[in-house]
Every structure is written in structure tokens, then in C-alpha cells.
Write a protein that holds these residues in place. Structure first.
Motif, PDB file in Angstrom:
ATOM      1  N   ARG A   1       5.780  -0.151 -12.861  1.00  0.00           N
ATOM      2  CA  ARG A   1       6.473   0.153 -11.615  1.00  0.00           C
ATOM      3  C   ARG A   1       6.759  -1.152 -10.875  1.00  0.00           C
ATOM      4  O   ARG A   1       5.986  -2.119 -10.980  1.00  0.00           O
ATOM      5  CB  ARG A   1       5.636   1.066 -10.721  1.00  0.00           C
TER       6      ARG A   1
ATOM      7  N   ASN B   1       0.824  -1.212   0.000  1.00  0.00           N
ATOM      8  CA  ASN B   1       0.000   0.000   0.000  1.00  0.00           C
ATOM      9  C   ASN B   1       0.860   1.265   0.000  1.00  0.00           C
ATOM     10  O   ASN B   1       0.552   2.236  -0.687  1.00  0.00           O
ATOM     11  CB  ASN B   1      -0.923   0.006   1.223  1.00  0.00           C
ATOM     12  N   GLU B   2       1.959   1.217   0.772  1.00  0.00           N
ATOM     13  CA  GLU B   2       2.837   2.383   0.854  1.00  0.00           C
ATOM     14  C   GLU B   2       3.485   2.683  -0.495  1.00  0.00           C
ATOM     15  O   GLU B   2       3.525   3.828  -0.944  1.00  0.00           O
ATOM     16  CB  GLU B   2       3.913   2.133   1.911  1.00  0.00           C
ATOM     17  N   GLU B   3       3.984   1.646  -1.157  1.00  0.00           N
ATOM     18  CA  GLU B   3       4.687   1.837  -2.418  1.00  0.00           C
ATOM     19  C   GLU B   3       3.713   2.113  -3.562  1.00  0.00           C
ATOM     20  O   GLU B   3       3.995   2.911  -4.460  1.00  0.00           O
ATOM     21  CB  GLU B   3       5.532   0.604  -2.738  1.00  0.00           C
ATOM     22  N   TYR B   4       2.552   1.452  -3.525  1.00  0.00           N
ATOM     23  CA  TYR B   4       1.557   1.636  -4.580  1.00  0.00           C
ATOM     24  C   TYR B   4       0.943   3.035  -4.519  1.00  0.00           C
ATOM     25  O   TYR B   4       0.591   3.614  -5.546  1.00  0.00           O
ATOM     26  CB  TYR B   4       0.469   0.564  -4.470  1.00  0.00           C
ATOM     27  N   GLY B   5       0.802   3.545  -3.312  1.00  0.00           N
ATOM     28  CA  GLY B   5       0.328   4.918  -3.155  1.00  0.00           C
ATOM     29  C   GLY B   5      -1.153   5.062  -2.894  1.00  0.00           C
ATOM     30  O   GLY B   5      -1.642   6.168  -2.682  1.00  0.00           O
ATOM     31  N   SER B   6      -1.873   3.949  -2.897  1.00  0.00           N
ATOM     32  CA  SER B   6      -3.308   3.980  -2.618  1.00  0.00           C
ATOM     33  C   SER B   6      -3.756   2.567  -2.266  1.00  0.00           C
ATOM     34  O   SER B   6      -2.981   1.614  -2.379  1.00  0.00           O
ATOM     35  CB  SER B   6      -4.093   4.496  -3.828  1.00  0.00           C
TER      36      SER B   6
END
Length: 280
Positions: free
Chosen positions: A238, A111-116
Motif C-alpha cells: 500500500r 496513522n489515518e491512512e495506515y488505519g492503526s
């Protein structure tokens, strides 16, 4: 009196958990020490009894003990019971309680890396082993979600799906079918050992059909960039390696022991320095 924590496994000399946790104890001014314990399978029962006797406040569990330790504990958290593996043991009075922070650690990092939030995304998991089970069940526990599974052995993927205790929409695929349908997925999660040494030039599937706006997460963090990540980046996707999963599973264990969540960025820097480079 200084509290004692640790990690058990066989082998254990390679573990980076002591560096990570002892630094966090120091940074947070917690009077505690984290120690690696080399425990062979035939000594596991004696070791668990010994750790309770000497007053160990909690410990991590790594291979090959994550499943074997479960009947030796006083209580198992429902998610760990469903996953069928324990990686964190917390002492409450004179009782050892088993948890699994691997799946939640992965989801936090994702969640942190994906951004949502990923709950409304179409997700595919490659693999059906222990790591896949922890991730699949934890994602399923989050709420209504679609997670498909592709595995070399269809029977293992079917067992993984059928034993999930949480509501989840899942289609089982062969690796060849996933390759063809890769353009349908927002997120691809790679949970096998393919890409680790000595298979650093191998990849479980071709990602030629991946969307340029897709996201690929490989739970391997050494090497920092696996072949599937390299190929996905060439297609514009990504990518993320497994370092955040390792860091967050440790941070969540630390929080269960102490009630304090340590700084994940500080923990990540410790691991990166030990690995000799930065993550993707």
C-alpha cells in the motif's frame, strides 16, 4: 476587525496555503484573511519586526526561512527547537512563538491512512534532511518505537540519531543495506526529493524486496505517484503520498492560531483541485 495571517518564503507564488486557509476561514465563518508574503533572506529580520508591528496574528514559514527565523522569535516550542526549524508562528499578546507542525502533520496523515497506530511497527526512513528530522523526532516523541534510518551520507544519519532528544531505538543503514533488508520493515518513509520533477523517473532505492503487506509513504505529493510508489504497488504494498502531511501541517497551524481544527478533507479537496487531480 479582520485578523491577518500569512505565509513567508522565497519563492512564495506557488504556495497553495492561501487557498486552503482562506477557504477554511470562510467555511468556519472566521473573520480573517491569509496572505502570502515574498520575503528574501536579507529582509527577514525587518519583515518579522514589521509583521509584529502591523499586528499579524500568525503566519507559516517555508523555505528558506524555517531555521533562520528562530533567533528572531520570542519563544520556540521544545519540539521545534529539537527539530531546528519553525513552520508556524503564533502571536500571543505581543510575542511571536514558533512551532513545527510538519512532523505531527505527517504522523496524523500516516496513522489515518495506515488505519492503526504505527508505534509497534518496524519503520525505516530514507533520508536525513529537515523533513526526515521532523518526522523522526515526532515519531520518537510518541513513545517507545523502532525507527531505522538509511541515507546516502552516513554522517548526516548519525548526526540525526545522536541529536534526537527522545528515546528511540535506531539502526543506521546504507541505502544498499536497506534494499537487502527491506522485507523486515512494516513501513517505509521516503523523505528525499528524489521522485520530484525533474527526477520523476528516479527512485532512491529498489523496493524489489518489500513485503506485499508493507506500507510506503512518500512525502512528495507532486507528482501524486512517485516512482518508488509505483514500484511498491507492483509488489502489492500500500502507498501514500505527501498530500495528507501538507494538509495536516496546515490544519494544525490553523488550530494553533484559532483554537479550531478545520476540516482536513475539505482542505485536501482544495489542494487536489489546484493540482488538477486526486491523491493516491
Amino acid at each position: 476587525m479582520k485578523k491577518l495571517y500569512g505565509v513567508i518564503g522565497d519563492p512564495i507564488g506557488h504556495s497553495m496555503s492561501p487557498d486552503m486557509h482562506n477557504d477554511s476561514f470562510s467555511a468556519l465563518q472566521i473573520d480573517a484573511h491569509y496572505q502570502p508574503f515574498h520575503i528574501k533572506s536579507e529582509d527577514l529580520k525587518t519583515a518579522v519586526a514589521g509583521m509584529k508591528a502591523i499586528g499579524l496574528s500568525g503566519f507559516n514559514v517555508t523555505v528558506p526561512h524555517k531555521t533562520a527565523i528562530m533567533p528572531l522569535l520570542d519563544e520556540i516550542d521544545p519540539l521545534a527547537q529539537a527539530i531546528g526549524a519553525v513552520n508556524t508562528v503564533v502571536r500571543e499578546e505581543n510575542r511571536f512563538i514558533g512551532y513545527n507542525t510538519d512532523g505531527e502533520g505527517f504522523v496524523r496523515g500516516l496513522n489515518e491512512e495506515y488505519g492503526s497506530s504505527v508505534l509497534d511497527k518496524k519503520i525505516a526512513i530514507i533520508g536525513a534532511g529537515g523533513a526526515a528530522r521532523a518526522i523522526y523526532y515526532t515519531l520518537s516523541q510518541q513513545g517507545s518505537i523502532r525507527v531505522d534510518i538509511a541515507n546516502r551520507t552516513p554522517e548526516k544519519a548519525e548526526e540525526l540519531k545522536n541529536r534526537c532528544p527522545y528515546p528511540v531505538e535506531t539502526v543506521l543503514l546504507s541505502l544498499e543495506e536497506l534494499e537487502k533488508q527491506l522485507g523486515h520493515y512494516d513501513i517505509l518513509i521516503q523523505t528525499t526529493s528524489i521522485g520530484m520533477s525533474p527526477k520523476v523517473s528516479e527512485t532512491p532505492i529498489s523496493v524489489a524486496n518489500i513485503r506485499p503487506d508493507a506500507f510506503v509513504s512518500d512525502i512528495i505529493y507532486n507528482p501524486a505517484e512517485t516512482m518508488i510508489m509505483k514500484e511498491a504497488k507492483k509488489q502489492g504494498a500500500r502507498v501514500q503520498n505527501g498530500l495528507k502531511m501538507f494538509v495536516y501541517q496546515g490544519a494544525l497551524a490553523f488550530e494553533k492560531w484559532t483554537g479550531v481544527l478545520p476540516d482536513p478533507k475539505r482542505m485536501q479537496k482544495i489542494v487536489e483541485d489546484k493540482l488538477g487531480g486526486t491523491s493516491c
